[in-house]
Design a protein around this motif. Structure first.
Motif, PDB file in Angstrom:
ATOM      1  N   ALA A 167       0.827  -1.208   0.000  1.00 37.70           N
ATOM      2  CA  ALA A 167       0.000   0.000   0.000  1.00 37.70           C
ATOM      3  C   ALA A 167       0.860   1.255   0.000  1.00 37.70           C
ATOM      4  N   ALA A 168       1.963   1.232   0.765  1.00 38.34           N
ATOM      5  CA  ALA A 168       2.846   2.396   0.830  1.00 38.34           C
ATOM      6  C   ALA A 168       3.458   2.699  -0.537  1.00 38.34           C
ATOM      7  N   PHE A 169       3.885   1.666  -1.252  1.00 33.77           N
ATOM      8  CA  PHE A 169       4.488   1.885  -2.571  1.00 33.77           C
ATOM      9  C   PHE A 169       3.441   2.322  -3.595  1.00 33.77           C
ATOM     10  N   LEU A 170       2.243   1.760  -3.525  1.00 33.11           N
ATOM     11  CA  LEU A 170       1.193   2.189  -4.450  1.00 33.11           C
ATOM     12  C   LEU A 170       0.775   3.630  -4.186  1.00 33.11           C
ATOM     13  N   LEU A 171       0.768   4.030  -2.902  1.00 31.80           N
ATOM     14  CA  LEU A 171       0.478   5.425  -2.562  1.00 31.80           C
ATOM     15  C   LEU A 171       1.575   6.342  -3.095  1.00 31.80           C
ATOM     16  N   LEU A 172       2.820   5.882  -3.029  1.00 29.17           N
ATOM     17  CA  LEU A 172       3.931   6.648  -3.579  1.00 29.17           C
ATOM     18  C   LEU A 172       3.744   6.860  -5.083  1.00 29.17           C
ATOM     19  N   LEU A 173       3.346   5.795  -5.783  1.00 26.98           N
ATOM     20  CA  LEU A 173       3.098   5.899  -7.221  1.00 26.98           C
ATOM     21  C   LEU A 173       1.946   6.863  -7.497  1.00 26.98           C
ATOM     22  N   ALA A 174       0.861   6.740  -6.737  1.00 29.03           N
ATOM     23  CA  ALA A 174      -0.301   7.606  -6.941  1.00 29.03           C
ATOM     24  C   ALA A 174       0.061   9.070  -6.691  1.00 29.03           C
ATOM     25  N   ALA A 175       0.816   9.322  -5.607  1.00 31.64           N
ATOM     26  CA  ALA A 175       1.207  10.692  -5.283  1.00 31.64           C
ATOM     27  C   ALA A 175       2.103  11.277  -6.366  1.00 31.64           C
ATOM     28  N   ALA A 176       3.069  10.487  -6.839  1.00 30.70           N
ATOM     29  CA  ALA A 176       3.968  10.968  -7.897  1.00 30.70           C
ATOM     30  C   ALA A 176       3.198  11.252  -9.175  1.00 30.70           C
ATOM     31  N   SER A 177       2.247  10.374  -9.505  1.00 29.62           N
ATOM     32  CA  SER A 177       1.460  10.548 -10.734  1.00 29.62           C
ATOM     33  C   SER A 177       0.609  11.816 -10.656  1.00 29.62           C
TER      34      SER A 177
END
Length: 254
Positions: free
Chosen positions: A17-27
């Motif tokens: 979840a932390a890595f997917l949130l990182l991807l979402a935030a960067a996007s």
């Protein structure tokens, strides 16, 4: 909390979840930014992950417990730990794909990267499940594979690549070509004695994989037994491409 990580336990899903949130935030942060800026961010992320990969492998080379776990493979060997596996090779290929704009290479990274990273995360080898996440080899293993996962997905979320049916033949050709090149590397490493058990991309042996074992029974030859995998990948890619096509049609109607 003991932070023990195993496939599908609470720690595993928390890190995912932390890595997917990182991807979402960067996007979201990069929405509306130039293609050049997006390229810089994604290529930089791959370079950071690659540096982390080699630091992780260095820590692994000093890990006496891990060395005992792989004693039957003659212990730690740098030639067996290069970023040439199906998942981590994407740390090298994603920057090339983004900077060159080659769609077949982007297709390889997008389709192969997340799938193989998830396979490694959910079916880890000895020494990478049932230990604290903060053990150096665990941080390296899970950090590397989760980074590969989100970097490959970023090809789509950053707007570099939208799979289309016309990409299918060229992407399959890229998968075949890259796999054959890695097979040649395996041969060289084995013939020279640098790494007697070299098996990048599983091009030489199945290593007990039940699906690959079936293919090996059909075609009992190195590299060639992987050819049926192309049919499996073609079906998988067609399904994903269909989903993108449906999304595009729905967007046009709206």
């Amino acid at each position: 909390m003991d932070w023990i990580v195993r496939p599908f336990n609470a720690v595993f899903f928390a890190v995912l979840a932390a890595f997917l949130l990182l991807l979402a935030a960067a996007s979201l942060l990069l929405r509306g930014k130039s293609i050049r800026t997006k390229k810089i961010v994604l290529v930089s992320a791959c370079l950071v992950a690659l540096i982390g990969f080699f630091l992780y492998k260095y820590a692994l080379s000093l890990d006496a417990e891990y060395d005992r776990l792989i004693a039957d493979m003659d212990g730690f060997n740098w030639w067996a730990e290069l970023p040439l596996h199906l998942c981590n090779v994407n740390m090298l290929l994603i920057p090339v794909a983004v900077l060159s704009g080659k769609r077949p290479l982007m297709g390889f990274c997008f389709f192969v990267g997340p799938m193989c990273a998830l396979m490694a995360l959910t079916m880890p080898t000895a020494g990478f499940a049932g230990y604290s996440l903060f053990l150096p080899r665990m941080l390296g293993y899970y950090g590397t594979h989760f980074m590969v996962l989100i970097e490959a997905l970023a090809l789509v979320t950053f707007g570099f690549f939208r799979p289309q049916f016309r990409d299918l033949p060229a992407t399959l050709a890229a998968i075949f070509g890259i796999t054959f090149c890695v097979f040649l590397i395996d041969l060289v490493l084995r013939r020279t004695g640098l790494c007697p058990h070299a098996n990048y991309f599983f091009a030489m042996e199945t290593e007990g994989n039940p699906v690959l074992n079936i293919f090996h029974e059909w075609i009992p030859y190195p590299f060639l037994y992987l050819l049926p995998c192309l049919a499996v990948l073609a079906a998988y890619m067609a399904i994903v491409m269909s989903a993108f096509a449906i999304a595009r049609r729905k967007k046009k109607r709206e």
